[in-house]
Design an enzyme around this catalytic site. Structure first.
Site, PDB file in Angstrom:
ATOM      1  N   GLU A  56     -76.943  51.517  58.514  1.00 61.57           N
ATOM      2  CA  GLU A  56     -76.188  50.958  59.636  1.00 61.57           C
ATOM      3  C   GLU A  56     -74.926  50.225  59.203  1.00 61.57           C
ATOM      4  OE1 GLU A  56     -80.412  51.598  60.708  1.00 61.57           O
ATOM      5  OE2 GLU A  56     -79.429  50.464  59.085  1.00 61.57           O
ATOM      6  N   HIS A 107     -81.962  50.557  73.136  1.00 62.49           N
ATOM      7  CA  HIS A 107     -83.312  50.057  72.878  1.00 62.49           C
ATOM      8  C   HIS A 107     -83.322  48.529  72.740  1.00 62.49           C
ATOM      9  CE1 HIS A 107     -83.614  54.308  72.067  1.00 62.49           C
ATOM     10  NE2 HIS A 107     -84.936  54.228  71.978  1.00 62.49           N
ATOM     11  N   ARG A 165     -83.654  51.221  76.978  1.00 60.24           N
ATOM     12  CA  ARG A 165     -84.328  52.462  76.620  1.00 60.24           C
ATOM     13  C   ARG A 165     -84.911  53.197  77.821  1.00 60.24           C
ATOM     14  NH1 ARG A 165     -90.421  52.837  74.312  1.00 60.24           N
ATOM     15  NH2 ARG A 165     -90.563  55.093  74.181  1.00 60.24           N
TER      16      ARG A 165
END
Length: 311
Positions: A56, A107, A165
């Site tokens: 990331e 999410h 999500r």
């Protein structure tokens, strides 16, 4: 509210539409493209889609570099990884130099579900809103998500989009969308309830139920946490004298604290209550069970608001 569409799915579709309209838009992901729904963009524009793998921090730095070349990068992964694991790169690699990078983090919150507390970002709004120059947007449904994506592309500088999500209700009427300008969905006199993200729909339903019992609520969709709509907050604090915030985030540092700061700075004399995740981590469970566990089911929100009104 007749349809149920996941905000993350709307994000993927919005990116693809934006990519058709603007060839400068590029998308990056960290090996979660089918979960974040950026795969929709990748399938249509493979030459403008970059999978950084499970890295990331590297993804965010790649996005920073692309922005210096005139591109408009949207970097996506789960909120816990983008706002947490890659925080240093978001702060120092993108926001500090003022690079034009957009963070579409999915999410978010406890409704991530069974992956548990290690994966449930309940502090991401706090982390992002404290970064100088960062715009923070939390859309409430699929329609608002599309407009938020297009608006983010027009902003010069870093933008954080907090995306849910699960499938959630889509409002039948399309609401206006302007960054930094809240939407008043319902006018009332007894209290102003300010919500963001997937908490907006249950709050609106609570307001309808309470109206049947003779209680009148103003319901405000605060889709932009930073810059926050100070005028809207102060206006309805003055009219209603009671302000309640509802968020799927920690009550520390999120929507509630952003609203509370305005009330304090503007010296608003209103009763104030924050509804959200208390000072604790999430845990593994089905999303509806977790909402119940953390006091964020529709029934619990209803009872908490009713308790304020009857105090």
């Amino acid at each position: 509210m007749s349809k149920m569409i996941a905000i993350r799915a709307a994000y993927g579709e919005a990116l693809a539409k934006l990519g058709e309209a603007n060839e400068k838009v590029v998308v990056l992901d960290a090996d979660l493209a089918h979960a974040t729904m950026t795969a929709t963009f990748g399938e249509r524009f493979p030459e403008r889609f970059f999978n950084a793998g499970i890295a990331e921090a590297n993804m965010v730095d790649m996005a920073a570099g692309l922005s210096t070349m005139g591109y408009i990068p949207f970097a996506s992964t789960f909120a816990i990884f983008g706002a947490g694991r890659a925080y240093d790169q978001v702060r120092n690699g993108c926001a500090y130099p003022g690079f034009n990078v957009k963070f579409g983090m999915t999410h978010a919150g406890i409704t991530l579900g069974e992956d548990g507390g290690s994966h449930q970002a309940i502090e991401d709004i706090a982390l992002m809103r404290v970064i100088p120059g960062m715009t923070v947007i939390v859309p409430c449904d699929a329609r608002e998500t599309e407009r938020a994506v297009w608006a983010a592309a027009q902003i010069e500088g870093p933008v954080y989009l907090r995306l849910a999500r699960l499938p959630s209700p889509v409002f039948d009427e399309e609401m206006p969308f302007e960054v930094g300008k809240a939407n008043v969905l319902r006018e009332g006199k007894d209290a102003a309830v300010i919500a963001c993200g997937i908490m907006v729909a249950p709050v609106l339903e609570c307001a309808r139920r309470l109206e049947e019992e003779g209680m009148s609520l103003t319901v405000i969709n605060m889709h932009t946490i930073k810059p926050i709509d100070r005028e809207c907050i102060t206006k309805y604090a003055g009219l209603c004298k009671q302000v309640i915030t509802v968020e799927e985030h920690s009550v520390i540092g999120g929507l509630g604290d952003a609203v509370g700061s305005v009330l304090l700075e503007e010296q608003c004399s209103a009763l104030f209550k924050k509804i959200g995740v208390q000072d604790c981590f999430g845990q593994s469970g089905k999303p509806e069970e977790l909402l119940e566990e953390y006091g964020l089911s529709e029934k619990q929100i209803y009872n908490q608001i009713k308790g304020v009104l009857r105090a």
